[in-house]
Design a protein around this motif. Structure first.
Motif, PDB file in Angstrom:
ATOM      1  N   GLU A 288      -7.444  11.841  -2.955  1.00 33.19           N
ATOM      2  CA  GLU A 288      -6.881  11.555  -4.381  1.00 33.19           C
ATOM      3  C   GLU A 288      -5.483  12.684  -4.332  1.00 33.19           C
ATOM      4  OE1 GLU A 288      -9.369  12.355  -7.502  1.00 33.19           O
ATOM      5  OE2 GLU A 288      -9.996  10.164  -7.192  1.00 33.19           O
ATOM      6  N   ALA A 289      -5.565  13.562  -3.590  1.00 32.03           N
ATOM      7  CA  ALA A 289      -4.219  14.620  -3.465  1.00 32.03           C
ATOM      8  C   ALA A 289      -3.222  13.848  -2.533  1.00 32.03           C
ATOM      9  CB  ALA A 289      -4.741  16.075  -2.699  1.00 32.03           C
TER      10      ALA A 289
ATOM     11  N   LEU B  17      -2.727  10.511  -2.490  1.00 30.16           N
ATOM     12  CA  LEU B  17      -2.365   9.560  -3.366  1.00 30.16           C
ATOM     13  C   LEU B  17      -1.404  10.244  -4.342  1.00 30.16           C
ATOM     14  CD1 LEU B  17      -5.354   7.496  -4.251  1.00 30.16           C
ATOM     15  CD2 LEU B  17      -3.519   6.876  -2.823  1.00 30.16           C
ATOM     16  N   GLU B  18      -1.802  11.460  -4.969  1.00 36.31           N
ATOM     17  CA  GLU B  18      -0.567  12.173  -5.831  1.00 36.31           C
ATOM     18  C   GLU B  18       0.647  12.472  -5.016  1.00 36.31           C
ATOM     19  OE1 GLU B  18      -2.834  15.057  -7.506  1.00 36.31           O
ATOM     20  OE2 GLU B  18      -3.832  13.811  -8.911  1.00 36.31           O
ATOM     21  N   ALA B  19       0.464  12.939  -3.765  1.00 33.58           N
ATOM     22  CA  ALA B  19       1.543  13.236  -3.124  1.00 33.58           C
ATOM     23  C   ALA B  19       2.567  12.334  -2.703  1.00 33.58           C
ATOM     24  CB  ALA B  19       1.106  14.097  -1.551  1.00 33.58           C
ATOM     25  N   LYS B  20       1.881  11.033  -2.697  1.00 34.64           N
ATOM     26  CA  LYS B  20       2.846   9.597  -2.147  1.00 34.64           C
ATOM     27  C   LYS B  20       3.330   9.132  -3.533  1.00 34.64           C
ATOM     28  CE  LYS B  20       2.310   9.931   2.089  1.00 34.64           C
ATOM     29  NZ  LYS B  20       3.424  10.412   2.896  1.00 34.64           N
ATOM     30  N   GLY B  21       3.130   9.736  -4.645  1.00 34.88           N
ATOM     31  CA  GLY B  21       3.803   9.212  -5.743  1.00 34.88           C
ATOM     32  C   GLY B  21       2.865   8.372  -6.565  1.00 34.88           C
ATOM     33  N   PHE B  22       1.659   7.970  -6.173  1.00 34.91           N
ATOM     34  CA  PHE B  22       0.851   7.101  -7.127  1.00 34.91           C
ATOM     35  C   PHE B  22       0.410   7.765  -8.490  1.00 34.91           C
ATOM     36  CE2 PHE B  22       0.496   5.375  -2.789  1.00 34.91           C
ATOM     37  CZ  PHE B  22       0.643   3.986  -3.029  1.00 34.91           C
ATOM     38  N   LYS B  23       0.313   7.002  -9.390  1.00 41.49           N
ATOM     39  CA  LYS B  23      -0.106   7.501 -10.682  1.00 41.49           C
ATOM     40  C   LYS B  23      -1.485   7.076 -11.059  1.00 41.49           C
ATOM     41  CE  LYS B  23       4.054   9.183 -11.669  1.00 41.49           C
ATOM     42  NZ  LYS B  23       4.403  10.397 -10.806  1.00 41.49           N
ATOM     43  N   ARG B  24      -2.216   7.603 -11.852  1.00 37.48           N
ATOM     44  CA  ARG B  24      -3.585   7.162 -12.178  1.00 37.48           C
ATOM     45  C   ARG B  24      -3.223   6.236 -13.643  1.00 37.48           C
ATOM     46  NH1 ARG B  24      -8.174   9.590 -10.653  1.00 37.48           N
ATOM     47  NH2 ARG B  24      -7.834  11.459  -9.651  1.00 37.48           N
TER      48      ARG B  24
ATOM     49  N   ASP C 147      -8.636   3.217 -10.087  1.00 38.34           N
ATOM     50  CA  ASP C 147      -8.146   4.203 -10.990  1.00 38.34           C
ATOM     51  C   ASP C 147      -6.532   4.341 -10.938  1.00 38.34           C
ATOM     52  OD1 ASP C 147     -10.821   4.390 -11.735  1.00 38.34           O
ATOM     53  OD2 ASP C 147     -11.178   6.316 -10.753  1.00 38.34           O
ATOM     54  N   TRP C 148      -6.047   3.884  -9.987  1.00 35.87           N
ATOM     55  CA  TRP C 148      -4.596   4.182  -9.255  1.00 35.87           C
ATOM     56  C   TRP C 148      -4.017   2.794  -9.794  1.00 35.87           C
ATOM     57  CZ3 TRP C 148      -3.317   9.100  -8.075  1.00 35.87           C
ATOM     58  CH2 TRP C 148      -4.457  10.099  -7.886  1.00 35.87           C
TER      59      TRP C 148
END
Length: 70
Positions: A59-60, A62-69, A19-20
């Motif tokens: 998921e949090a 991944l978001e903090a590391k700058g990954f996008k869905r 999903d990322w």
């Protein structure tokens, strides 16, 4: 379901990593899961042990590391 089973479910069974954007998974039998962040040249920038992390925290992270869905 224990936390380790949650991570296995997230990564291997449900394949939520798909999903990322810019994510690839290599399953290494009998190894704890690690998130390996690479720089723009493909060199390892950071390695994070995912042992004991829930799917929501994953998921949090991944978001903090700058990954996008996707």
């Amino acid at each position: 379901m224990c936390v380790t089973s949650q991570m296995k479910q997230y990564l291997k069974v449900d394949e939520k990593w798909k999903d990322w954007e810019n994510m690839e998974m290599k399953w290494i039998h009998h190894h704890n899961p690690d998130l390996v962040v690479l720089d723009d040249n493909g060199k390892e920038k950071e390695r994070i042990d995912l042992q004991g992390i829930s799917a929501a925290k994953m998921e949090a992270l991944l978001e903090a590391k700058g990954f996008k869905r996707r």
